[in-house]
Design an enzyme around this catalytic site. Structure first.
Site, PDB file in Angstrom:
ATOM      1  N   CYS A  12      42.096 -59.928   2.871  1.00  0.00           N
ATOM      2  CA  CYS A  12      41.924 -59.544   1.468  1.00  0.00           C
ATOM      3  C   CYS A  12      41.967 -58.042   1.238  1.00  0.00           C
ATOM      4  O   CYS A  12      41.829 -57.584   0.102  1.00  0.00           O
ATOM      5  CB  CYS A  12      40.619 -60.125   0.941  1.00  0.00           C
ATOM      6  SG  CYS A  12      40.528 -61.914   1.154  1.00  0.00           S
TER       7      CYS A  12
ATOM      8  N   HIS B 230      35.116 -54.656  -4.895  1.00  0.00           N
ATOM      9  CA  HIS B 230      35.763 -55.819  -4.279  1.00  0.00           C
ATOM     10  C   HIS B 230      35.114 -57.105  -4.794  1.00  0.00           C
ATOM     11  O   HIS B 230      35.815 -58.091  -5.033  1.00  0.00           O
ATOM     12  CB  HIS B 230      35.644 -55.748  -2.757  1.00  0.00           C
ATOM     13  CG  HIS B 230      36.244 -56.913  -2.047  1.00  0.00           C
ATOM     14  ND1 HIS B 230      37.596 -57.173  -2.047  1.00  0.00           N
ATOM     15  CD2 HIS B 230      35.671 -57.919  -1.324  1.00  0.00           C
ATOM     16  CE1 HIS B 230      37.840 -58.269  -1.357  1.00  0.00           C
ATOM     17  NE2 HIS B 230      36.692 -58.748  -0.904  1.00  0.00           N
TER      18      HIS B 230
ATOM     19  N   HIS C 241      40.322 -64.293  -7.112  1.00  0.00           N
ATOM     20  CA  HIS C 241      40.567 -63.462  -5.922  1.00  0.00           C
ATOM     21  C   HIS C 241      42.000 -63.665  -5.456  1.00  0.00           C
ATOM     22  O   HIS C 241      42.360 -64.738  -4.972  1.00  0.00           O
ATOM     23  CB  HIS C 241      39.582 -63.859  -4.830  1.00  0.00           C
ATOM     24  CG  HIS C 241      39.562 -62.937  -3.654  1.00  0.00           C
ATOM     25  ND1 HIS C 241      40.373 -61.831  -3.550  1.00  0.00           N
ATOM     26  CD2 HIS C 241      38.815 -62.961  -2.504  1.00  0.00           C
ATOM     27  CE1 HIS C 241      40.141 -61.219  -2.408  1.00  0.00           C
ATOM     28  NE2 HIS C 241      39.199 -61.874  -1.763  1.00  0.00           N
TER      29      HIS C 241
END
EC number: 2.3.1.41
Length: 426
Positions: free
Chosen positions: A170, A311, A351
């Site tokens: 990620c 994040h 996400h």
């Protein structure tokens, strides 16, 4: 040392196709998260929500045929199609398409992805098992290789300075942009298109993340409420798809051609948790050091920091660890965390995994340029200990003068990165 600026932006996400569409919908507090109910392949999977790109022929929808010829669709995986989409917009925005051979020689590509596209691998495995090797596509390997977005972008535009791919879960999009920043500073290229792309909403991925207890399951009946960073009722992230690209350019090169400059990229910090494969260290050490190192490279202090695009994926552990890290960074210079703006766009789009750092960099650049803080959707109240809480910009965007901002990205395997963007001044 060379300075690096941002001269072009591109995006396709669950909020729509195009940067203007994305920014408007983000600031208006809209959500691109939808239900997966009704699809039989997801029936046995606990999480039934996802951030899905709106597809179609309307202006703000994504129509792949605008970017990839019909005859090439079988050769190009979806995550590469999305990369070509965001790259096309960013390069057009930067006015960096009709260039000569010398300029192509000084232009490179850095793109990241976490998983890419599992569908083709799974489908071809099924073909092999059912029909034998004679029916397996000779293109299957070239479709699923993770470096295909960078490869196709390079080939389409004839860029030959470098062709680089990051595959760091990620944090991949963030790493691609940071690496591009350093490549330009080191003189490897004058211009680099950098970003990330991901398209892995399929039963295996959703099932795998569900088994790891990473995904939200509480809000299957109310998808738009499922992604809620920093909120007490968060129960996991929402998987999403998309791509974003930024054109990074050496400052003097940009000035010589009178390019429009959005912002300057001034820092890139890295750190490793070295703690657990899928969970962050609860003390937030690596996140803290990534941010601190980003500011150090920029020659800045946390006292000069105005905003952090977090994040924060809406997981119980991750959001707390990041808040602890941010609080520590601010307290180093005696700042009050509760008054400091931190927001997460994942409440709006979910996400995007390997593309997350890229789209969040686009949003952060626009935050710096426009002086508007994106909201954290679905935030009601936090269960994070009071001493570690920040101003999470709940639900409504607000204006604020932003000179310096960080964009954080963290990934499985303990990888952490932070980019520092600054309002451009001559």
């Amino acid at each position: 040392m060379k300075r690096v600026v941002i001269t072009g932006l591109g995006a396709v996400t669950p909020l729509g196709n195009g940067v203007k569409t994305n920014w408007r919908n983000l600031i208006q507090g809209k959500s691109g998260i939808v239900s997966l109910k009704g699809f039989p392949e997801y029936e046995q999977i606990p999480s039934k929500v996802a951030g899905v790109i709106p597809r179609g022929k309307e202006k703000e929808e994504w129509n792949v045929l605008d970017y990839v010829d019909q005859g090439k669709l079988r050769e190009v995986a979806t995550f590469t199609q999305l990369a070509l989409t965001s790259a096309a917009e960013a390069l057009k925005d930067a006015r960096w398409i009709d260039i000569d051979e010398q300029e192509k020689l000084a232009t490179g590509v850095c793109f990241g992805t976490g998983i890419g596209n599992l569908d083709d691998a799974l489908n071809e495995n099924g073909v092999l098992n059912k029909a034998g090797i004679r029916k397996v596509s000779p293109r299957v390997i070239s479709k699923i290789l993770i470096n295909m977005p960078a490869g196709y972008i390079s080939q389409r535009y004839g860029f030959t300075a470098l062709n680089h791919t990051t595959t760091t879960a990620c944090a991949a999009g963030c790493h691609a942009i940071g690496d591009a920043f350093n490549f330009i500073k080191l003189g490897h290229a004058d211009v680099i298109i950098a970003g990330g792309s991901e398209s892995c909403i399929n039963p295996l991925t959703v099932a795998g993340f569900s088994k790891a207890r990473s995904l939200s399951t509480k809000f299957n009946d109310n998808p738009k409420a499922a992604s809620r960073p920093f909120d007490a009722n968060r129960d996991g992230f929402v998987i999403g798809e998309g791509s974003a690209a930024l054109v990074l350019e050496e400052l003097e090169h940009a000035k010589n051609r009178n390019a429009h400059i959005y912002a300057e990229i001034v820092g890139y910090g890295l750190a490793s948790d070295s703690y657990h494969i899928t969970a962050p260290n609860p003390n937030g050490d690596a996140a803290y050091y990534a941010m601190k190192r980003s500011l150090k490279q920029a020659g800045l202090s946390a006292s000069q920091l105005d905003y952090i695009n977090a994040h924060a994926t809406s997981t119980k552990l991750g959001d707390v660890a990041e808040s602890i890290a941010i609080t520590r960074l601010l307290c180093d210079v005696n700042r009050n965390p509760e008054a400091f703006p931190v927001s997460s766009s994942k409440g709006s789009i979910g996400h995007l995994l390997g593309a997350a750092g890229a789209i969040e960099s686009v949003y952060t650049v626009l935050t710096v340029q426009k002086g508007v803080l994106p909201p954290t959707l679905n935030f009601e109240y936090s269960d994070i200990p009071q001493q570690f809480q920040c101003d999470y910009v709940p639900n409504v965007a607000k204006e604020s003068r932003i000179n310096v901002a960080l964009s954080n990205s963290f990934g499985f395997g303990g990888t952490n990165a932070s980019l520092c963007f600054k309002k451009f001044l001559q």
